[in-house]
Design a protein around this motif. Sequence first.
Motif, PDB file in Angstrom:
ATOM      1  N   ILE A  26      -0.003   2.352   1.144  1.00  0.00           N
ATOM      2  CA  ILE A  26      -1.182   3.064   0.631  1.00  0.00           C
ATOM      3  C   ILE A  26      -1.084   4.548   0.945  1.00  0.00           C
ATOM      4  CG2 ILE A  26      -3.670   3.366   0.932  1.00  0.00           C
ATOM      5  CD1 ILE A  26      -3.798   0.297   1.390  1.00  0.00           C
ATOM      6  N   ARG A  27      -0.744   4.882   2.188  1.00  0.00           N
ATOM      7  CA  ARG A  27      -0.648   6.286   2.596  1.00  0.00           C
ATOM      8  C   ARG A  27       0.428   7.028   1.802  1.00  0.00           C
ATOM      9  NH1 ARG A  27      -5.034   8.393   5.081  1.00  0.00           N
ATOM     10  NH2 ARG A  27      -5.745   7.081   6.813  1.00  0.00           N
ATOM     11  N   LYS A  28       1.548   6.376   1.583  1.00  0.00           N
ATOM     12  CA  LYS A  28       2.628   7.001   0.823  1.00  0.00           C
ATOM     13  C   LYS A  28       2.194   7.274  -0.607  1.00  0.00           C
ATOM     14  CE  LYS A  28       7.545   6.459  -0.272  1.00  0.00           C
ATOM     15  NZ  LYS A  28       8.752   5.602  -0.082  1.00  0.00           N
ATOM     16  N   GLU A  29       1.481   6.306  -1.205  1.00  0.00           N
ATOM     17  CA  GLU A  29       1.021   6.486  -2.581  1.00  0.00           C
ATOM     18  C   GLU A  29      -0.055   7.561  -2.683  1.00  0.00           C
ATOM     19  OE1 GLU A  29       0.863   6.172  -6.604  1.00  0.00           O
ATOM     20  OE2 GLU A  29       2.363   5.388  -5.211  1.00  0.00           O
ATOM     21  N   MET A  30      -0.871   7.714  -1.657  1.00  0.00           N
ATOM     22  CA  MET A  30      -1.866   8.780  -1.645  1.00  0.00           C
ATOM     23  C   MET A  30      -1.208  10.142  -1.833  1.00  0.00           C
ATOM     24  SD  MET A  30      -4.451   7.947   1.469  1.00  0.00           S
ATOM     25  CE  MET A  30      -5.468   6.482   1.519  1.00  0.00           C
TER      26      MET A  30
END
Length: 238
Positions: A26-30
């Motif tokens: 999730i953090r990477k996609e953010m």
Amino acid sequence: MTKATVSIIIPAWNEAQRLPVTLKAIRKEMSRSRALPDFAALAYEVIVVDDGSWDQTAESAVSWADKVVRHSRRMGKGAALESGWRVAAGDTLLFLDADLGLSAKHYPHLLAPVLRREADMVIARWSSSPGSGGFGFVRGLAARGVRLLTGCEPVSPLSGQRAVRRDALQALKRHYGGFGVEVGMLVDLLKLGFSVMETEVPFMHRETKRNWSGWLHRGRQFWSVGRVLWQCWRKPVC
């Protein structure tokens, strides 16, 4: 100009191993999605609700979540989701399961239609996996119940992956128990006139096996869904 905020809420029970993979994705996609027009001006918060886990679920989330809410005992998925949205600050709320792993990166497919005001709630539509999971009894109960109560028959009424506008969520006054929370939310939002759409998203999660623990899980799920449908029939929101 004030940024719109998205609150990502993840209920978790004994997910210390799988949860960090989900949160990292999730953090990477953010970071990656900030280059896209719909997401450039967004602010995010990630909220994990540890529903009375026996393992180190809460501790595994601390490095990746903005807020970690802990239940002292297991209270069920409905209570976990409610605990999450009570502390959420977002204009839009995104509910994701803890066991999505790397596939959690596909969350923008859910979020974009809500941000564009194309729907008040968007649900991820799952494709079936032949030979895995159960026989569809719980999904069948949920789909038929929603159709009888609202006239709409969803493909994935049990999907826990969904984005919803805060004003729509605030219109829901009912407390939904356990695994029936997704079905209850869907019925009441449709009855209140909010727009709901399903969209196919390539999420993947752990399948419930056809063994004793799997049948026990499905039994609890069947009971919870049936109970919530009964409540929605006995006391309709409108």
